[in-house]
Design a protein around this motif. Structure first.
Motif, PDB file in Angstrom:
ATOM      1  N   PRO A  50     -22.181  -2.852 -18.021  1.00 31.33           N
ATOM      2  CA  PRO A  50     -21.448  -3.956 -18.650  1.00 31.33           C
ATOM      3  C   PRO A  50     -19.965  -3.628 -18.848  1.00 31.33           C
ATOM      4  CG  PRO A  50     -23.487  -3.478 -19.831  1.00 31.33           C
ATOM      5  CD  PRO A  50     -23.299  -2.362 -18.840  1.00 31.33           C
ATOM      6  N   ILE A  51     -19.126  -4.651 -18.682  1.00 31.61           N
ATOM      7  CA  ILE A  51     -17.668  -4.507 -18.818  1.00 31.61           C
ATOM      8  C   ILE A  51     -17.212  -5.447 -19.937  1.00 31.61           C
ATOM      9  CG2 ILE A  51     -15.463  -4.852 -17.655  1.00 31.61           C
ATOM     10  CD1 ILE A  51     -16.912  -4.476 -14.993  1.00 31.61           C
ATOM     11  N   ASP A  52     -16.402  -4.928 -20.846  1.00 33.42           N
ATOM     12  CA  ASP A  52     -15.944  -5.749 -21.969  1.00 33.42           C
ATOM     13  C   ASP A  52     -14.669  -6.528 -21.639  1.00 33.42           C
ATOM     14  OD1 ASP A  52     -17.929  -4.858 -23.960  1.00 33.42           O
ATOM     15  OD2 ASP A  52     -17.005  -2.909 -23.585  1.00 33.42           O
ATOM     16  N   ALA A  53     -13.853  -5.973 -20.776  1.00 33.73           N
ATOM     17  CA  ALA A  53     -12.610  -6.669 -20.412  1.00 33.73           C
ATOM     18  C   ALA A  53     -12.174  -6.204 -19.029  1.00 33.73           C
ATOM     19  CB  ALA A  53     -11.513  -6.364 -21.432  1.00 33.73           C
ATOM     20  N   VAL A  54     -11.658  -7.145 -18.257  1.00 31.67           N
ATOM     21  CA  VAL A  54     -11.175  -6.794 -16.912  1.00 31.67           C
ATOM     22  C   VAL A  54      -9.929  -7.610 -16.600  1.00 31.67           C
ATOM     23  CG1 VAL A  54     -12.941  -8.336 -15.921  1.00 31.67           C
ATOM     24  CG2 VAL A  54     -11.782  -6.725 -14.438  1.00 31.67           C
ATOM     25  N   MET A  55      -8.944  -6.909 -16.012  1.00 28.47           N
ATOM     26  CA  MET A  55      -7.683  -7.561 -15.611  1.00 28.47           C
ATOM     27  C   MET A  55      -7.547  -7.543 -14.101  1.00 28.47           C
ATOM     28  SD  MET A  55      -4.730  -5.767 -17.943  1.00 28.47           S
ATOM     29  CE  MET A  55      -3.507  -7.057 -17.828  1.00 28.47           C
ATOM     30  N   PHE A  56      -7.161  -8.661 -13.534  1.00 31.10           N
ATOM     31  CA  PHE A  56      -6.720  -8.723 -12.139  1.00 31.10           C
ATOM     32  C   PHE A  56      -5.262  -9.188 -12.148  1.00 31.10           C
ATOM     33  CE2 PHE A  56     -10.600  -8.581  -9.478  1.00 31.10           C
ATOM     34  CZ  PHE A  56     -11.584  -8.745 -10.432  1.00 31.10           C
ATOM     35  N   ASN A  57      -4.377  -8.425 -11.518  1.00 32.15           N
ATOM     36  CA  ASN A  57      -2.994  -8.861 -11.333  1.00 32.15           C
ATOM     37  C   ASN A  57      -2.793  -8.836  -9.820  1.00 32.15           C
ATOM     38  OD1 ASN A  57      -0.256  -9.279 -11.356  1.00 32.15           O
ATOM     39  ND2 ASN A  57       0.232  -7.590 -12.733  1.00 32.15           N
ATOM     40  N   LEU A  58      -2.978 -10.016  -9.195  1.00 36.20           N
ATOM     41  CA  LEU A  58      -3.138 -10.091  -7.735  1.00 36.20           C
ATOM     42  C   LEU A  58      -1.794  -9.995  -7.007  1.00 36.20           C
ATOM     43  CD1 LEU A  58      -5.854 -12.902  -7.782  1.00 36.20           C
ATOM     44  CD2 LEU A  58      -6.218 -10.426  -7.541  1.00 36.20           C
ATOM     45  N   GLY A  59      -1.882 -10.063  -5.678  1.00 37.28           N
ATOM     46  CA  GLY A  59      -0.665 -10.048  -4.869  1.00 37.28           C
ATOM     47  C   GLY A  59      -0.351  -8.655  -4.347  1.00 37.28           C
ATOM     48  N   TYR A  60       0.938  -8.383  -4.192  1.00 37.39           N
ATOM     49  CA  TYR A  60       1.369  -7.100  -3.625  1.00 37.39           C
ATOM     50  C   TYR A  60       2.137  -6.305  -4.665  1.00 37.39           C
ATOM     51  CZ  TYR A  60       5.546  -9.956  -3.044  1.00 37.39           C
ATOM     52  OH  TYR A  60       6.598 -10.782  -3.277  1.00 37.39           O
ATOM     53  N   LEU A  61       2.276  -5.015  -4.372  1.00 33.61           N
ATOM     54  CA  LEU A  61       2.971  -4.112  -5.288  1.00 33.61           C
ATOM     55  C   LEU A  61       4.479  -4.328  -5.137  1.00 33.61           C
ATOM     56  CD1 LEU A  61       2.341  -1.775  -7.231  1.00 33.61           C
ATOM     57  CD2 LEU A  61       2.535  -0.229  -5.302  1.00 33.61           C
ATOM     58  N   PRO A  62       5.170  -4.735  -6.206  1.00 25.81           N
ATOM     59  CA  PRO A  62       6.618  -4.924  -6.086  1.00 25.81           C
ATOM     60  C   PRO A  62       7.289  -3.642  -5.588  1.00 25.81           C
ATOM     61  CG  PRO A  62       5.816  -5.686  -8.227  1.00 25.81           C
ATOM     62  CD  PRO A  62       4.666  -4.996  -7.547  1.00 25.81           C
ATOM     63  N   GLY A  63       8.199  -3.776  -4.647  1.00 25.92           N
ATOM     64  CA  GLY A  63       8.929  -2.622  -4.117  1.00 25.92           C
ATOM     65  C   GLY A  63       8.154  -1.873  -3.047  1.00 25.92           C
ATOM     66  N   SER A  64       7.038  -2.441  -2.603  1.00 26.98           N
ATOM     67  CA  SER A  64       6.229  -1.753  -1.587  1.00 26.98           C
ATOM     68  C   SER A  64       5.922  -2.730  -0.437  1.00 26.98           C
ATOM     69  CB  SER A  64       4.997  -1.201  -2.300  1.00 26.98           C
ATOM     70  OG  SER A  64       3.887  -1.247  -1.524  1.00 26.98           O
ATOM     71  N   ASP A  65       5.039  -2.361   0.477  1.00 25.61           N
ATOM     72  CA  ASP A  65       4.729  -3.181   1.653  1.00 25.61           C
ATOM     73  C   ASP A  65       4.034  -4.481   1.227  1.00 25.61           C
ATOM     74  OD1 ASP A  65       3.851  -4.317   3.971  1.00 25.61           O
ATOM     75  OD2 ASP A  65       2.953  -2.475   4.782  1.00 25.61           O
ATOM     76  N   ARG A  66       4.695  -5.621   1.448  1.00 28.48           N
ATOM     77  CA  ARG A  66       4.152  -6.921   1.029  1.00 28.48           C
ATOM     78  C   ARG A  66       2.891  -7.309   1.779  1.00 28.48           C
ATOM     79  NH1 ARG A  66       8.456 -11.339  -0.696  1.00 28.48           N
ATOM     80  NH2 ARG A  66       9.719 -10.048  -2.012  1.00 28.48           N
ATOM     81  N   HIS A  67       2.646  -6.617   2.917  1.00 29.03           N
ATOM     82  CA  HIS A  67       1.441  -6.956   3.686  1.00 29.03           C
ATOM     83  C   HIS A  67       0.183  -6.395   3.033  1.00 29.03           C
ATOM     84  CE1 HIS A  67       4.668  -7.398   6.720  1.00 29.03           C
ATOM     85  NE2 HIS A  67       3.989  -8.507   6.906  1.00 29.03           N
ATOM     86  N   ILE A  68       0.374  -5.391   2.178  1.00 32.41           N
ATOM     87  CA  ILE A  68      -0.797  -4.826   1.488  1.00 32.41           C
ATOM     88  C   ILE A  68      -0.988  -5.596   0.182  1.00 32.41           C
ATOM     89  CG2 ILE A  68      -1.944  -2.726   0.706  1.00 32.41           C
ATOM     90  CD1 ILE A  68       0.026  -1.134   2.338  1.00 32.41           C
ATOM     91  N   ALA A  69      -1.548  -6.789   0.351  1.00 35.15           N
ATOM     92  CA  ALA A  69      -1.728  -7.677  -0.806  1.00 35.15           C
ATOM     93  C   ALA A  69      -3.217  -7.981  -0.951  1.00 35.15           C
ATOM     94  CB  ALA A  69      -0.953  -8.968  -0.585  1.00 35.15           C
ATOM     95  N   THR A  70      -3.585  -8.435  -2.120  1.00 37.69           N
ATOM     96  CA  THR A  70      -4.977  -8.831  -2.332  1.00 37.69           C
ATOM     97  C   THR A  70      -5.314 -10.009  -1.410  1.00 37.69           C
ATOM     98  OG1 THR A  70      -4.238 -10.204  -4.168  1.00 37.69           O
ATOM     99  CG2 THR A  70      -5.052  -7.992  -4.712  1.00 37.69           C
TER     100      THR A  70
END
Ligand SMILES: C[S@@+](CC[C@H](N)C(=O)[O-])C[C@H]1O[C@@H](n2cnc3c(N)ncnc32)[C@H](O)[C@@H]1O
Length: 191
Positions: free
Chosen positions: A91-111
Protein backbone atom coordinates in the motif's frame (compact mmCIF):
# COMPACT_ATOMS: atom_id res chain seq x y z
CA UNK A 1 -1.73 32.97 -0.84
CA UNK A 2 -2.50 30.89 -3.92
CA UNK A 3 0.22 28.47 -5.08
CA UNK A 4 2.23 29.97 -7.95
CA UNK A 5 1.97 26.87 -10.14
CA UNK A 6 0.66 23.31 -10.33
CA UNK A 7 3.76 21.73 -8.69
CA UNK A 8 3.45 24.05 -5.70
CA UNK A 9 -0.26 23.28 -5.53
CA UNK A 10 0.54 19.54 -5.52
CA UNK A 11 3.00 19.94 -2.65
CA UNK A 12 0.53 22.10 -0.76
CA UNK A 13 -2.23 19.48 -1.11
CA UNK A 14 0.07 16.61 -0.14
CA UNK A 15 1.42 18.10 3.09
CA UNK A 16 -1.35 16.95 5.48
CA UNK A 17 -1.31 13.45 3.96
CA UNK A 18 2.45 13.13 4.48
CA UNK A 19 2.22 13.73 8.23
CA UNK A 20 0.70 10.28 8.71
CA UNK A 21 2.20 8.43 5.72
CA UNK A 22 4.30 5.26 5.96
CA UNK A 23 5.06 4.74 2.26
CA UNK A 24 5.25 7.52 -0.33
CA UNK A 25 6.42 7.58 -3.94
CA UNK A 26 7.90 10.13 -6.34
CA UNK A 27 7.14 8.54 -9.71
CA UNK A 28 9.38 11.03 -11.62
CA UNK A 29 12.43 11.95 -9.54
CA UNK A 30 14.06 14.33 -12.07
CA UNK A 31 16.38 16.70 -10.24
CA UNK A 32 15.10 15.45 -6.90
CA UNK A 33 13.16 18.48 -5.69
CA UNK A 34 9.91 16.58 -5.21
CA UNK A 35 11.71 13.58 -3.69
CA UNK A 36 13.42 15.94 -1.23
CA UNK A 37 10.05 17.49 -0.43
CA UNK A 38 8.62 14.03 0.34
CA UNK A 39 11.63 12.99 2.41
CA UNK A 40 11.59 16.23 4.41
CA UNK A 41 7.89 16.20 5.17
CA UNK A 42 7.33 12.59 6.20
CA UNK A 43 8.00 10.96 9.56
CA UNK A 44 11.54 9.67 10.11
CA UNK A 45 10.35 6.04 9.88
CA UNK A 46 8.48 6.58 6.59
CA UNK A 47 9.84 5.04 3.39
CA UNK A 48 10.20 7.15 0.26
CA UNK A 49 10.58 5.52 -3.15
CA UNK A 50 11.64 7.50 -6.21
CA UNK A 51 11.65 6.33 -9.84
CA UNK A 52 13.30 7.78 -12.93
CA UNK A 53 14.58 6.21 -16.15
CA UNK A 54 17.55 8.60 -16.51
CA UNK A 55 20.83 7.85 -14.74
CA UNK A 56 21.50 11.61 -14.43
CA UNK A 57 18.18 12.10 -12.64
CA UNK A 58 19.02 9.35 -10.15
CA UNK A 59 22.48 10.90 -9.61
CA UNK A 60 21.08 14.42 -9.11
CA UNK A 61 18.41 13.20 -6.73
CA UNK A 62 20.93 11.14 -4.79
CA UNK A 63 23.18 14.19 -4.47
CA UNK A 64 20.56 16.56 -3.08
CA UNK A 65 19.25 13.93 -0.67
CA UNK A 66 22.78 13.31 0.62
CA UNK A 67 23.34 17.05 1.06
CA UNK A 68 20.16 17.22 3.17
CA UNK A 69 21.15 14.14 5.20
CA UNK A 70 18.10 12.25 3.92
CA UNK A 71 19.67 9.64 1.62
CA UNK A 72 18.94 6.75 4.00
CA UNK A 73 15.24 7.38 3.87
CA UNK A 74 14.86 7.06 0.09
CA UNK A 75 15.04 4.07 -2.26
CA UNK A 76 16.06 5.36 -5.70
CA UNK A 77 14.94 3.12 -8.54
CA UNK A 78 16.32 3.62 -12.04
CA UNK A 79 13.36 2.16 -13.93
CA UNK A 80 10.15 3.25 -15.56
CA UNK A 81 7.33 4.08 -13.18
CA UNK A 82 5.14 1.46 -14.83
CA UNK A 83 7.16 -1.07 -12.79
CA UNK A 84 5.85 0.61 -9.63
CA UNK A 85 3.32 -2.15 -8.90
CA UNK A 86 5.82 -4.99 -9.21
CA UNK A 87 8.61 -3.08 -7.43
CA UNK A 88 6.60 -1.98 -4.39
CA UNK A 89 3.60 -4.30 -4.28
CA UNK A 90 2.48 -2.72 -0.99
CA UNK A 91 0.00 0.00 0.00
CA UNK A 92 1.07 3.58 -0.83
CA UNK A 93 -0.13 6.56 1.19
CA UNK A 94 0.89 9.29 -1.24
CA UNK A 95 2.33 9.42 -4.74
CA UNK A 96 3.48 12.32 -6.92
CA UNK A 97 3.81 12.38 -10.69
CA UNK A 98 5.47 15.45 -12.23
CA UNK A 99 5.31 14.51 -15.91
CA UNK A 100 7.16 15.72 -18.99
CA UNK A 101 10.90 16.15 -19.41
CA UNK A 102 13.72 17.15 -17.10
CA UNK A 103 14.33 20.91 -17.43
CA UNK A 104 17.83 21.54 -18.81
CA UNK A 105 18.13 18.02 -20.21
CA UNK A 106 17.13 16.07 -23.37
CA UNK A 107 13.48 16.99 -24.11
CA UNK A 108 13.02 13.71 -25.97
CA UNK A 109 13.34 11.78 -22.72
CA UNK A 110 9.86 12.65 -21.54
CA UNK A 111 7.08 10.66 -19.94
CA UNK A 112 4.83 8.85 -22.42
CA UNK A 113 1.04 8.41 -22.40
CA UNK A 114 1.01 4.59 -22.31
CA UNK A 115 3.57 4.12 -19.52
CA UNK A 116 2.15 7.08 -17.56
CA UNK A 117 -1.34 5.58 -17.75
CA UNK A 118 -0.08 2.15 -16.67
CA UNK A 119 1.77 3.69 -13.71
CA UNK A 120 -1.21 5.84 -12.67
CA UNK A 121 -3.48 2.77 -12.82
CA UNK A 122 -1.05 0.81 -10.63
CA UNK A 123 -0.74 3.69 -8.17
CA UNK A 124 -4.53 4.07 -7.97
CA UNK A 125 -4.78 0.37 -7.18
CA UNK A 126 -2.08 0.48 -4.45
CA UNK A 127 -3.25 3.76 -2.87
CA UNK A 128 -4.48 3.34 0.72
CA UNK A 129 -7.99 4.46 1.66
CA UNK A 130 -7.62 8.18 2.38
CA UNK A 131 -4.36 8.29 0.38
CA UNK A 132 -3.60 10.94 -2.25
CA UNK A 133 -2.08 10.81 -5.74
CA UNK A 134 -1.08 14.05 -7.47
CA UNK A 135 -0.31 14.27 -11.19
CA UNK A 136 1.09 17.40 -12.85
CA UNK A 137 0.79 17.26 -16.65
CA UNK A 138 2.10 19.78 -19.20
CA UNK A 139 -0.31 20.30 -22.13
CA UNK A 140 1.97 23.08 -23.45
CA UNK A 141 3.97 20.51 -25.48
CA UNK A 142 2.84 17.86 -28.00
CA UNK A 143 3.30 14.69 -25.98
CA UNK A 144 1.84 16.45 -22.94
CA UNK A 145 -1.37 17.14 -24.89
CA UNK A 146 -1.79 13.43 -25.62
CA UNK A 147 -0.78 12.47 -22.10
CA UNK A 148 -3.42 14.83 -20.71
CA UNK A 149 -6.11 13.37 -22.98
CA UNK A 150 -5.33 9.82 -21.86
CA UNK A 151 -5.23 10.83 -18.18
CA UNK A 152 -8.43 12.83 -18.36
CA UNK A 153 -10.23 9.93 -20.01
CA UNK A 154 -9.04 7.50 -17.30
CA UNK A 155 -9.47 9.78 -14.28
CA UNK A 156 -12.91 11.08 -15.24
CA UNK A 157 -14.27 7.53 -15.39
CA UNK A 158 -13.02 6.44 -11.93
CA UNK A 159 -16.17 5.63 -9.92
CA UNK A 160 -17.00 8.44 -7.49
CA UNK A 161 -17.81 5.94 -4.73
CA UNK A 162 -14.16 4.86 -4.84
CA UNK A 163 -12.21 7.99 -5.77
CA UNK A 164 -12.51 11.75 -5.52
CA UNK A 165 -10.81 13.35 -8.51
CA UNK A 166 -10.11 17.08 -8.82
CA UNK A 167 -8.27 19.24 -11.35
CA UNK A 168 -6.49 22.54 -10.58
CA UNK A 169 -4.90 25.00 -12.97
CA UNK A 170 -4.20 28.71 -13.32
CA UNK A 171 -6.96 30.14 -15.53
CA UNK A 172 -5.25 33.33 -16.72
CA UNK A 173 -1.78 32.06 -17.72
CA UNK A 174 -0.72 31.96 -21.37
CA UNK A 175 0.68 28.94 -23.28
CA UNK A 176 -1.42 26.14 -21.78
CA UNK A 177 -0.15 26.09 -18.20
CA UNK A 178 0.29 22.78 -16.38
CA UNK A 179 -2.68 21.01 -14.84
CA UNK A 180 -2.75 19.29 -11.48
CA UNK A 181 -4.95 16.23 -11.00
CA UNK A 182 -5.49 15.16 -7.40
CA UNK A 183 -6.93 11.70 -6.74
CA UNK A 184 -7.99 10.61 -3.28
CA UNK A 185 -9.06 7.02 -2.65
CA UNK A 186 -12.35 6.71 -0.73
CA UNK A 187 -13.04 2.99 -0.96
CA UNK A 188 -11.39 -0.08 -2.60
CA UNK A 189 -12.47 -0.92 -6.14
CA UNK A 190 -13.65 -4.51 -6.49
CA UNK A 191 -11.64 -6.13 -9.28
C1 LIG B 1 9.39 17.13 -14.99
S1 LIG B 1 10.67 16.00 -14.68
C2 LIG B 1 10.44 15.64 -12.95
C3 LIG B 1 10.85 16.75 -12.03
C4 LIG B 1 11.19 16.27 -10.64
N1 LIG B 1 10.06 15.71 -9.94
C5 LIG B 1 11.92 17.31 -9.81
O1 LIG B 1 11.48 17.61 -8.68
O2 LIG B 1 12.94 17.80 -10.28
C6 LIG B 1 10.10 14.49 -15.43
C7 LIG B 1 11.02 13.31 -15.20
O3 LIG B 1 10.33 12.14 -15.63
C8 LIG B 1 11.32 11.22 -16.03
N2 LIG B 1 10.71 10.11 -16.79
C9 LIG B 1 10.42 10.05 -18.10
N3 LIG B 1 9.83 8.87 -18.40
C10 LIG B 1 9.75 8.18 -17.23
C11 LIG B 1 9.25 6.90 -16.87
N4 LIG B 1 8.70 6.09 -17.79
N5 LIG B 1 9.36 6.50 -15.59
C12 LIG B 1 9.93 7.32 -14.64
N6 LIG B 1 10.41 8.54 -14.92
C13 LIG B 1 10.32 8.98 -16.19
C14 LIG B 1 12.29 12.05 -16.83
O4 LIG B 1 13.53 11.40 -16.94
C15 LIG B 1 12.33 13.34 -15.99
O5 LIG B 1 13.42 13.30 -15.12
Amino acid sequence: MLPANAVQAAQHMLLPYLLQASVVVDATAGNGKDTLFLAKNTLSQAAVWAFDIQPSAIENTSRILAAAGLAEKVRLIQASHDTLGSTLNQPIDAVMFNLGYLPGSDRHIATQPNTTLAAVEQAAHLLTIGGLMTIVVYPGHASGILENQVLQQFLSTLPQQNFSVACWSMQNQINNPPLLYAVEKRRELRR
